[in-house]
Design an enzyme around this catalytic site. Structure first.
Site, short mmCIF file in Angstrom:
data_model
loop_
_atom_site.label_atom_id
_atom_site.label_comp_id
_atom_site.label_asym_id
_atom_site.label_seq_id
_atom_site.Cartn_x
_atom_site.Cartn_y
_atom_site.Cartn_z
CD GLU A 195 -3.19 -1.75 10.72
OE1 GLU A 195 -3.65 -2.04 9.61
OE2 GLU A 195 -2.01 -1.96 11.03
N GLY A 242 1.91 -2.97 9.99
CA GLY A 242 2.19 -1.65 9.45
C GLY A 242 2.73 -1.64 8.04
N GLY A 275 -5.00 -7.99 9.66
CA GLY A 275 -3.90 -8.81 9.16
C GLY A 275 -2.62 -8.48 9.91
CB ALA A 276 -0.01 -9.65 11.36
CB THR A 308 -5.49 -1.25 7.02
OG1 THR A 308 -6.39 -0.28 7.55
CG2 THR A 308 -4.90 -0.73 5.70
N GLY A 309 -5.54 -3.68 4.79
CA GLY A 309 -4.62 -4.52 4.02
C GLY A 309 -5.35 -5.48 3.11
CB SER A 310 -4.00 -7.71 0.47
OG SER A 310 -3.02 -8.39 1.22
CB THR A 311 -5.47 -10.44 5.08
OG1 THR A 311 -4.12 -10.63 4.64
CG2 THR A 311 -6.04 -11.78 5.51
C1 5RP Z 1 -1.43 -2.45 7.52
C2 5RP Z 1 -1.12 -3.73 8.18
C3 5RP Z 1 -1.56 -4.97 7.49
O1 5RP Z 1 -2.49 -5.62 8.28
C4 5RP Z 1 -0.36 -5.84 7.24
O2 5RP Z 1 0.59 -5.09 6.51
C5 5RP Z 1 -0.75 -7.09 6.47
O3 5RP Z 1 -1.19 -6.71 5.20
P1 5RP Z 1 -1.73 -7.75 4.13
O4 5RP Z 1 -2.99 -8.33 4.68
O5 5RP Z 1 -1.93 -6.93 2.89
O6 5RP Z 1 -0.66 -8.80 3.95
O7 5RP Z 1 -0.56 -3.82 9.24
O8 5RP Z 1 -0.87 -1.37 8.21
#
Ligand code: 5RP
Length: 214
Positions: free
Chosen positions: A102, A94, A81-82, A28-31
């Site tokens: 996740e 998170g 992502g992280a 989940t997330g923008s990546t």
């Molecule tokens: C969601 C996550 C995402 O993977 C983490 O926050 C990274 O997000 P992004 O890719 O938007 O920077 O752990 O719960």
């Protein structure tokens, strides 16, 4: 190069690790938002599990086959992502509040691949550490945690959990992870131990560094 372009490069490199016939966990997330079209474009015969309603909707719109997590007890690969990634492979996840699902998906995958842009590597982990808490007894859980704040305006997780953040010092992440896991009322926390992760793909400017942890 923009951070979004770095996210896209890391995501595209991870999509190349997926093979026909695999069961795939989607983070989940923008990546991950860049991973989904890269994966869909490969037109592989894969079955996916999504870690959030948002990912599930986006993946389905792109034509990926998304199944309920209840249907798959083992994944070949999961990609996510992280928020922070240390050199020895500790993660904080998170930021999007999906860390409980996740971690379940990461742990059920033979190969958990972490993707990130150049802002994600960190020498040491720093707060906040995302939490998911049971609504029952919430004041007592927060009191036990000491340094924790509810995420203002965030809806409950799809599993009914309350999203919060631990704001105290991280120190030794294994000690904090053990303490958080032992706190009654805590459903999940965003510290991911190095043994969960197989590969880290970090994009910097125009290239992607691929670290293999196990
Ligand atoms: C969601 C996550 C995402 O993977 C983490 O926050 C990274 O997000 P992004 O890719 O938007 O920077 O752990 O719960």
């Amino acid at each position: 190069m923009s951070i979004d372009r770095e996210k896209q490069l890391a995501a595209q490199a991870a999509a190349e690790l997926v093979e026909d016939g695999m069961a795939v966990g989607l983070g989940t997330g923008s990546t991950v938002a860049f991973l989904l079209p890269a994966l869909a474009a490969r037109k592989l015969a894969i079955r996916c599990v999504a870690t959030s309603v948002h990912t599930q909707r986006k993946a389905t719109e792109l034509g990926l086959e998304v199944e309920l997590a209840d249907m798959l007890d083992h994944l070949d690969i999961a990609i996510d992502g992280a928020d922070q990634i240390t050199p020895d492979g500790w993660l904080i996840k998170g930021g999007g509040g999906a860390h409980t699902r996740e971690k379940i998906v990461a742990a059920s995958a033979a190969r958990f691949v972490v993707i990130g842009d150049s802002t994600k590597p960190a020498d040491v982990l720093r707060p906040p550490v995302p939490l998911e808490l049971l609504a029952f007894g919430l004041p007592a859980t927060l009191r036990e945690l000491g340094s924790a704040v509810l995420r203002a305006g965030w809806p409950p997780s799809p599993d009914g959990g309350v999203i919060a953040d631990y704001t105290g010092p991280v120190g030794d992440p294994s000690e904090l992870a053990a303490r958080l896991s032992a706190t009654p009322g805590l459903v999940g926390h965003g510290l991911f131990e190095p043994s969960l992760t197989a590969d880290v793909l970090i994009a910097r400017a125009g290239s992607v560094e691929h670290r293999i942890l196990r």
